[in-house]
Design a protein around this motif. Structure first.
Motif, PDB file in Angstrom:
ATOM      1  N   GLN A 125       0.796  -1.223   0.000  1.00  0.00           N
ATOM      2  CA  GLN A 125       0.000   0.000   0.000  1.00  0.00           C
ATOM      3  C   GLN A 125       0.832   1.279   0.000  1.00  0.00           C
ATOM      4  OE1 GLN A 125      -3.164  -0.008   2.843  1.00  0.00           O
ATOM      5  NE2 GLN A 125      -3.738  -2.099   2.362  1.00  0.00           N
ATOM      6  N   LEU A 126       2.153   1.137  -0.001  1.00  0.00           N
ATOM      7  CA  LEU A 126       3.037   2.286   0.105  1.00  0.00           C
ATOM      8  C   LEU A 126       3.358   2.860  -1.274  1.00  0.00           C
ATOM      9  CD1 LEU A 126       4.563   3.860   2.305  1.00  0.00           C
ATOM     10  CD2 LEU A 126       6.457   2.266   1.989  1.00  0.00           C
ATOM     11  N   LYS A 127       3.122   4.165  -1.418  1.00  0.00           N
ATOM     12  CA  LYS A 127       3.398   4.872  -2.670  1.00  0.00           C
ATOM     13  C   LYS A 127       4.878   4.722  -3.017  1.00  0.00           C
ATOM     14  CE  LYS A 127       1.284   8.746  -2.740  1.00  0.00           C
ATOM     15  NZ  LYS A 127       0.922  10.152  -2.491  1.00  0.00           N
TER      16      LYS A 127
ATOM     17  N   GLN B 201      10.396   7.946  -6.186  1.00  0.00           N
ATOM     18  CA  GLN B 201       9.135   8.181  -5.479  1.00  0.00           C
ATOM     19  C   GLN B 201       9.256   7.963  -3.974  1.00  0.00           C
ATOM     20  OE1 GLN B 201       5.560   6.406  -7.092  1.00  0.00           O
ATOM     21  NE2 GLN B 201       6.575   6.090  -9.055  1.00  0.00           N
ATOM     22  N   ILE B 202      10.110   7.023  -3.579  1.00  0.00           N
ATOM     23  CA  ILE B 202      10.318   6.742  -2.157  1.00  0.00           C
ATOM     24  C   ILE B 202      11.767   6.315  -1.966  1.00  0.00           C
ATOM     25  CG2 ILE B 202       9.480   4.359  -2.352  1.00  0.00           C
ATOM     26  CD1 ILE B 202       8.420   4.723   0.571  1.00  0.00           C
ATOM     27  N   GLY B 203      12.427   6.947  -1.022  1.00  0.00           N
ATOM     28  CA  GLY B 203      13.826   6.621  -0.770  1.00  0.00           C
ATOM     29  C   GLY B 203      13.974   5.353   0.057  1.00  0.00           C
TER      30      GLY B 203
ATOM     31  N   GLU C 277      12.341   3.372   7.444  1.00  0.00           N
ATOM     32  CA  GLU C 277      11.615   4.031   8.533  1.00  0.00           C
ATOM     33  C   GLU C 277      10.238   3.387   8.713  1.00  0.00           C
ATOM     34  OE1 GLU C 277      11.827   8.122   7.307  1.00  0.00           O
ATOM     35  OE2 GLU C 277      13.861   8.367   8.105  1.00  0.00           O
ATOM     36  N   VAL C 278       9.574   3.079   7.620  1.00  0.00           N
ATOM     37  CA  VAL C 278       8.296   2.362   7.703  1.00  0.00           C
ATOM     38  C   VAL C 278       8.525   0.981   8.303  1.00  0.00           C
ATOM     39  CG1 VAL C 278       6.433   1.315   6.348  1.00  0.00           C
ATOM     40  CG2 VAL C 278       7.226   3.631   5.794  1.00  0.00           C
ATOM     41  N   PHE C 279       9.517   0.272   7.808  1.00  0.00           N
ATOM     42  CA  PHE C 279       9.854  -1.074   8.291  1.00  0.00           C
ATOM     43  C   PHE C 279      10.026  -1.088   9.814  1.00  0.00           C
ATOM     44  CE2 PHE C 279      13.582  -3.921   9.202  1.00  0.00           C
ATOM     45  CZ  PHE C 279      12.936  -5.146   9.052  1.00  0.00           C
ATOM     46  N   PHE C 280      10.766  -0.102  10.330  1.00  0.00           N
ATOM     47  CA  PHE C 280      11.028  -0.076  11.774  1.00  0.00           C
ATOM     48  C   PHE C 280       9.812   0.315  12.605  1.00  0.00           C
ATOM     49  CE2 PHE C 280      15.620   0.145  10.577  1.00  0.00           C
ATOM     50  CZ  PHE C 280      15.992  -1.016  11.251  1.00  0.00           C
ATOM     51  N   THR C 281       8.767   0.845  11.991  1.00  0.00           N
ATOM     52  CA  THR C 281       7.567   1.191  12.756  1.00  0.00           C
ATOM     53  C   THR C 281       6.483   0.124  12.673  1.00  0.00           C
ATOM     54  OG1 THR C 281       6.588   2.462  10.941  1.00  0.00           O
ATOM     55  CG2 THR C 281       7.937   3.678  12.526  1.00  0.00           C
ATOM     56  N   VAL C 282       6.608  -0.834  11.766  1.00  0.00           N
ATOM     57  CA  VAL C 282       5.538  -1.839  11.620  1.00  0.00           C
ATOM     58  C   VAL C 282       5.909  -3.193  12.219  1.00  0.00           C
ATOM     59  CG1 VAL C 282       4.479  -0.723   9.619  1.00  0.00           C
ATOM     60  CG2 VAL C 282       6.218  -2.501   9.255  1.00  0.00           C
ATOM     61  N   HIS C 283       7.064  -3.274  12.873  1.00  0.00           N
ATOM     62  CA  HIS C 283       7.413  -4.488  13.613  1.00  0.00           C
ATOM     63  C   HIS C 283       8.309  -4.078  14.782  1.00  0.00           C
ATOM     64  CE1 HIS C 283      11.408  -4.372  11.783  1.00  0.00           C
ATOM     65  NE2 HIS C 283      11.752  -5.450  12.435  1.00  0.00           N
TER      66      HIS C 283
ATOM     67  N   TYR D 158       0.973   6.716   8.187  1.00  0.00           N
ATOM     68  CA  TYR D 158       1.552   7.062   6.888  1.00  0.00           C
ATOM     69  C   TYR D 158       0.475   7.394   5.848  1.00  0.00           C
ATOM     70  CZ  TYR D 158       5.942   5.431   8.802  1.00  0.00           C
ATOM     71  OH  TYR D 158       7.064   5.264   9.574  1.00  0.00           O
ATOM     72  N   ALA D 159      -0.603   8.010   6.265  1.00  0.00           N
ATOM     73  CA  ALA D 159      -1.723   8.300   5.360  1.00  0.00           C
ATOM     74  C   ALA D 159      -1.283   9.056   4.112  1.00  0.00           C
ATOM     75  CB  ALA D 159      -2.799   9.093   6.095  1.00  0.00           C
ATOM     76  N   ALA D 160      -0.355   9.971   4.249  1.00  0.00           N
ATOM     77  CA  ALA D 160       0.100  10.760   3.106  1.00  0.00           C
ATOM     78  C   ALA D 160       0.948   9.960   2.128  1.00  0.00           C
ATOM     79  CB  ALA D 160       0.898  11.975   3.585  1.00  0.00           C
ATOM     80  N   ARG D 161       1.427   8.795   2.559  1.00  0.00           N
ATOM     81  CA  ARG D 161       2.305   7.968   1.713  1.00  0.00           C
ATOM     82  C   ARG D 161       1.582   6.781   1.074  1.00  0.00           C
ATOM     83  NH1 ARG D 161       5.688   9.950  -0.617  1.00  0.00           N
ATOM     84  NH2 ARG D 161       6.806   8.020  -0.850  1.00  0.00           N
ATOM     85  N   LEU D 162       0.266   6.699   1.266  1.00  0.00           N
ATOM     86  CA  LEU D 162      -0.491   5.559   0.721  1.00  0.00           C
ATOM     87  C   LEU D 162      -0.760   5.736  -0.767  1.00  0.00           C
ATOM     88  CD1 LEU D 162      -3.154   5.024   3.511  1.00  0.00           C
ATOM     89  CD2 LEU D 162      -1.008   3.798   3.176  1.00  0.00           C
ATOM     90  N   LYS D 163      -0.780   4.603  -1.472  1.00  0.00           N
ATOM     91  CA  LYS D 163      -1.169   4.623  -2.880  1.00  0.00           C
ATOM     92  C   LYS D 163      -2.633   5.043  -2.956  1.00  0.00           C
ATOM     93  CE  LYS D 163       1.904   0.894  -4.321  1.00  0.00           C
ATOM     94  NZ  LYS D 163       1.973  -0.524  -4.717  1.00  0.00           N
ATOM     95  N   GLU D 164      -2.987   5.671  -4.061  1.00  0.00           N
ATOM     96  CA  GLU D 164      -4.377   6.115  -4.208  1.00  0.00           C
ATOM     97  C   GLU D 164      -5.227   5.019  -4.813  1.00  0.00           C
ATOM     98  OE1 GLU D 164      -4.330   9.869  -6.237  1.00  0.00           O
ATOM     99  OE2 GLU D 164      -2.918  10.656  -4.773  1.00  0.00           O
TER     100      GLU D 164
END
Length: 181
Positions: free
Chosen positions: A25-27, A68-70, A76-82, A175-181
Motif C-alpha cells: 500500500q506504500l506509494k 518516489q520513495i527513498g 523508517e516504515v519497516f522499523f515502525t511496523v514491527h 503514513y496516510a500521506a504515503r499511501l497509494k491512491e
C-alpha cells in the motif's frame, strides 16, 4: 520506467503476510513478493521454514522506485511496523524464521541501514536496542503462491483479523500521506 528507477530490498520482520500487506500500500513500491532468505536449503517450503531448521527468515522482497520513495524512508516504515528489538520473534511468532532482518542489495543500502539503526538507538526510539540483522542478500526464494497477497485473499482469517489488520491500520494512520491512491 528504466531499470535505474527500480531498486530491490529484502526485509524480514516476523510473518511475511504483515509486511506484504503494508508495503503493497506504500506509494513508490512497485512489487512485493513474500518469500524466504538467509538460509542454507535451496527452494525451501513453508513447512520447512516454519520448522526452523533451514535458517531462512520469512521475508518480503520489495521493488521500489527510488524517485518516489527513498530507501531510508522504506526502512523508517519497516522499523515502525514491527518490533526490531526482539530477537527471533514477533509477538507470538517465535523462531529464527521470524527474526528482524535487512537483506541489502548494495553497499549503499547496507550503509544506510546501519546508520539508521545507530540513529534510532541513539535517540532511544525503542526501550531496548535494535537487534535487526543487516546482511547481504545471497538468495531469495518466493513463497508458495497461496502466500502471495495473503491478506487481500484471506482478510477474514483469524490471524489476519487479529495480527495483520491492526498493524495495517496503525500503518495507514501513521503514513496516510504515503499511501497509494
Amino acid at each position: 520506467m528504466t531499470n535505474s528507477s527500480r531498486e530491490t530490498v529484502t526485509l524480514g520482520g516476523g510473518c511475511f503476510w504483515c509486511l506484504e500487506a503494508v508495503f503493497d500500500q506504500l506509494k513508490g513500491v512497485l512489487d512485493v513478493v513474500s518469500g524466504y532468505a538467509g538460509g542454507q536449503v535451496e527452494n525451501p517450503t513453508y513447512k520447512q521454514v516454519c520448522a526452523g531448521t533451514t535458517g531462512h527468515a520469512e521475508v518480503v522482497q520489495v521493488v521500489f522506485d527510488p524517485q518516489q520513495i527513498g530507501f531510508r524512508e522504506l526502512l523508517e516504515v519497516f522499523f515502525t511496523v514491527h518490533d526490531p528489538t526482539t530477537l527471533n520473534r514477533q509477538g507470538a511468532d517465535v523462531g529464527t524464521q521470524y527474526r528482524s532482518a535487512i537483506f541489502y542489495h548494495s553497499e549503499e543500502q547496507r550503509s544506510t541501514a546501519l546508520k539508521l539503526i545507530d540513529e534510532l538507538n541513539a535517540a532511544n526510539a525503542w526501550t531496548k536496542p535494535i537487534v535487526t540483522e543487516v546482511t547481504a542478500i545471497s538468495s531469495f526464494y518466493p513463497a508458495e503462491n497461496y502466500h502471495q497477497e495473503y491478506f487481500i485473499h484471506n482478510a477474514a482469517q483469524p490471524y489476519c483479523q487479529f495480527v495483520v489488520a491492526p498493524k495495517l491500520s496503525k500503518f495507514r494512520s501513521q503514513y496516510a500521506a504515503r499511501l497509494k491512491e
